[in-house]
Design an enzyme around this catalytic site. Structure first.
Site, PDB file in Angstrom:
ATOM      1  CG  HIS A   1      36.533  46.383  46.862  1.00 23.59           C
ATOM      2  ND1 HIS A   1      36.879  45.846  48.072  1.00 23.59           N
ATOM      3  CD2 HIS A   1      35.296  45.908  46.598  1.00 23.59           C
ATOM      4  CE1 HIS A   1      35.901  45.078  48.527  1.00 23.59           C
ATOM      5  NE2 HIS A   1      34.913  45.105  47.648  1.00 23.59           N
ATOM      6  CD  GLU A   2      33.031  47.249  43.876  1.00 21.87           C
ATOM      7  OE1 GLU A   2      32.600  46.157  43.453  1.00 21.87           O
ATOM      8  OE2 GLU A   2      32.888  47.624  45.059  1.00 21.87           O
TER       9      GLU A   2
ATOM     10  CG  HIS B   1      33.956  42.124  43.877  1.00 20.23           C
ATOM     11  ND1 HIS B   1      33.789  41.000  44.649  1.00 20.23           N
ATOM     12  CD2 HIS B   1      33.822  43.184  44.726  1.00 20.23           C
ATOM     13  CE1 HIS B   1      33.569  41.363  45.914  1.00 20.23           C
ATOM     14  NE2 HIS B   1      33.593  42.674  45.985  1.00 20.23           N
TER      15      HIS B   1
ATOM     16  CD  GLU C   1      34.179  42.105  50.097  1.00 23.21           C
ATOM     17  OE1 GLU C   1      33.421  41.944  49.130  1.00 23.21           O
ATOM     18  OE2 GLU C   1      34.489  43.229  50.526  1.00 23.21           O
TER      19      GLU C   1
HETATM   20 MG    MG Z   1      33.002  43.882  47.829  1.00 25.00          MG
END
Ligand code: MG
Length: 498
Positions: free
Chosen positions: A262-263, A266, A292
């Site tokens: 997830h990170e 980003h 996101e």
């Molecule tokens: Mg996030």
């Protein structure tokens, strides 16, 4: 290039340096700082923030922007976009008086402390007066901006530039019944076995595995690093220094893999921004929802897919042979996608997550409009949880008090989490039309074509376009729920045999 533009860029470059220096201090605070450093760090950050605010809201900047707006009116170029975004930031920053900013700091500091205590005792009533003050502040904040169709618009706009409350309500209105229907169908299907996910997995091995995955994704460790912190987050100081944090929870050891993905999602966005935008307001992801969409894509559409685990599972099993004894790639895939309505948003699965968000949006709008009395919040929360997810929280700590956002005055942020999910599915449909053998590539552990697509269509542009325009240009329609509904129905239809 005009002298005025050069001067504006010079000032904004310094503002960017100050803000990035503040980000380094915040990163350090969460990764390295000893507990005793808190007070001094607060002062460092406040001083940097004050200088940055003064510089960015000076009369000189206002005058330069007025002139440059005229010069670039109707022009389509990077410089025109820079002037447009800088003017927008300037307008926002100068509308809100500094007395309000100080008042907000005082109110939210007290509200945060009250929230921590109230959550600990699971007692909403002691947080209620603080939340009422926060809501008063939010109403005051909205007043600084020109009237809009809905007071919530001004709050939403801080995270999703240009997006209107009515647009979000329309999107969610279509999405909600579809998700509720899916969850009901899953509830009556055969439950999935996932006990092996909760065995003991050694932290170091999980951590290393997470770095293998995100390196293969294309997260550049030459321009980034992954450190341990209480909460996973991504932070960027330059396109050449974009860092992430992660954590390890013994009760849910493999969550580290997914929060790393997830990170990294980003971070790859920030690493992919046009280097020519460095030290300007264009050198950021365009909005919270688009950001996101990138993290959710790598975490869920890639990282919770069957082709992905057909590639990585043999290696995972070699790393954890006893824990995964007798488990197949397919049963592992099903386990990590298990749907279970639960009380806590951050632990929610893909099928239930958006419903947690919709509930919060409805309450935020109700509180702001005054159509909802703050004292009734716990009861309304619990009723909606029952309506949407079929469960009722046992207490306020597992219900209305679970999130930090309201105590911090973060109103307008929640919807962007769900919008990000929707955008990720819209982009995914388009990517699969453009890269016909994407599944096959993921099955082989190859992600370069996917990353190159995202770089070219999304990342490189930074903040140049408004989010709705970017999504429209790339996916062919504005933010919309239908792709996500198709994605959920297909995925969970297969997994649960619906
Ligand atoms: Mg996030």
């Amino acid at each position: 290039m005009s002298e005025k533009l050069n001067r504006l860029k010079e000032i904004l470059g310094e503002v960017s340096d100050l803000n990035h220096a503040g980000s380094v201090l915040s990163w350090d605070q969460q990764v390295n700082m000893p507990p005793g450093g808190g007070e001094a760090r607060g002062q460092h950050l406040a001083t940097l923030g004050k200088i940055s605010h003064e510089k960015s809201t000076s009369d000189e900047v206002g005058k330069l922007l007025d002139d440059l707006k005229r010069e670039f009116d109707g022009v389509d170029s990077d410089d025109a976009a820079l002037v447009r975004v800088a003017a927008r930031n300037y307008d926002k920053a100068t509308r809100v008086p500094s007395e309000f900013v100080s008042e907000q700091a005082v109110v939210t500091t007290a509200a945060f402390d009250a929230w921590v205590a109230a959550k600990g005792r699971s007692d909403f009533s002691t947080f209620q007066p603080h939340l009422e003050k926060v809501i008063d502040l939010m109403r005051k904040y909205v007043e600084f901006f020109p009237p809009s169709d809905h007071p919530y618009d001004a709050l939403l706009d801080d995270y999703e530039p240009g997006m209107k409350t009515a647009e979000v309500q329309e999107i969610f209105g279509k999405l909600r019944p579809q998700q509720v229907k899916l969850i009901k169908a899953i509830k009556s299907a055969r439950p999935i076995k996932d006990d092996f996910l909760h065995k003991t997995y050694a932290e170091k091995k999980v951590w290393d595995f997470s770095e293998v995955i995100i390196s293969k994704f294309g997260y550049d460790f030459g321009r980034g690093r992954q450190d341990k912190a209480a909460h996973p987050f991504e932070t960027s100081f330059s396109v050449n220094d974009v860092r992430i944090t992660n954590r390890y929870e013994p009760s849910n050891p493999l969550a580290t893999l997914f929060s790393g993905m997830h990170e990294a999602g980003h971070a790859m966005y920030e690493q992919g921004i046009n280097p020519a935008y460095e030290r300007t307001p264009l050198a950021n992801g365009v909005s919270s929802a688009v950001h996101e969409s990138q993290s959710r894509m790598w975490e869920n559409l890639v990282g919770r897919s069957l082709p992905f685990w057909e590639h990585f599972f043999p290696e995972l099993k070699k790393t954890f042979p006893t824990q995964l004894d007798g488990v197949s790639a397919k049963s592992f895939y099903k386990a990590i996608n298990k749907v279970e309505p639960s009380f806590i948003r951050v632990n929610a699965d893909e099928a239930t997550y958006n419903l947690h968000i919709m509930l919060r949006l409805e309450l935020e709008i109700g509180m702001l409009e005054g159509s909802l009395a703050i004292k009734d919040l716990p009861e309304i929360w619990n009723t909606k949880m029952q309506d949407y997810l079929g469960i009722t929280p046992p207490d306020d700590a597992h219900g209305v008090l679970q999130d930090i956002h309201w105590s911090a005055g973060l109103f307008g942020y929640f919807p962007t989490y769900a919008l990000g999910n929707l955008i990720s599915a819209q982009l995914w449909e388009k990517i699969n039309r453009d890269i016909r053998d994407l599944d096959e590539q993921i099955h082989k552990g190859k992600f370069d074509a996917l990353l190159a697509w995202l770089r070219a269509k999304i990342h490189v542009h930074g903040h140049k376009f408004d989010p709705q325009d970017l999504v429209q240009n790339v996916a062919g329609s504005k933010i919309d729920a239908s792709a996500y509904v198709r994605y959920l129905n297909k995925k969970y239809g297969d997994i649960y045999g619906l």
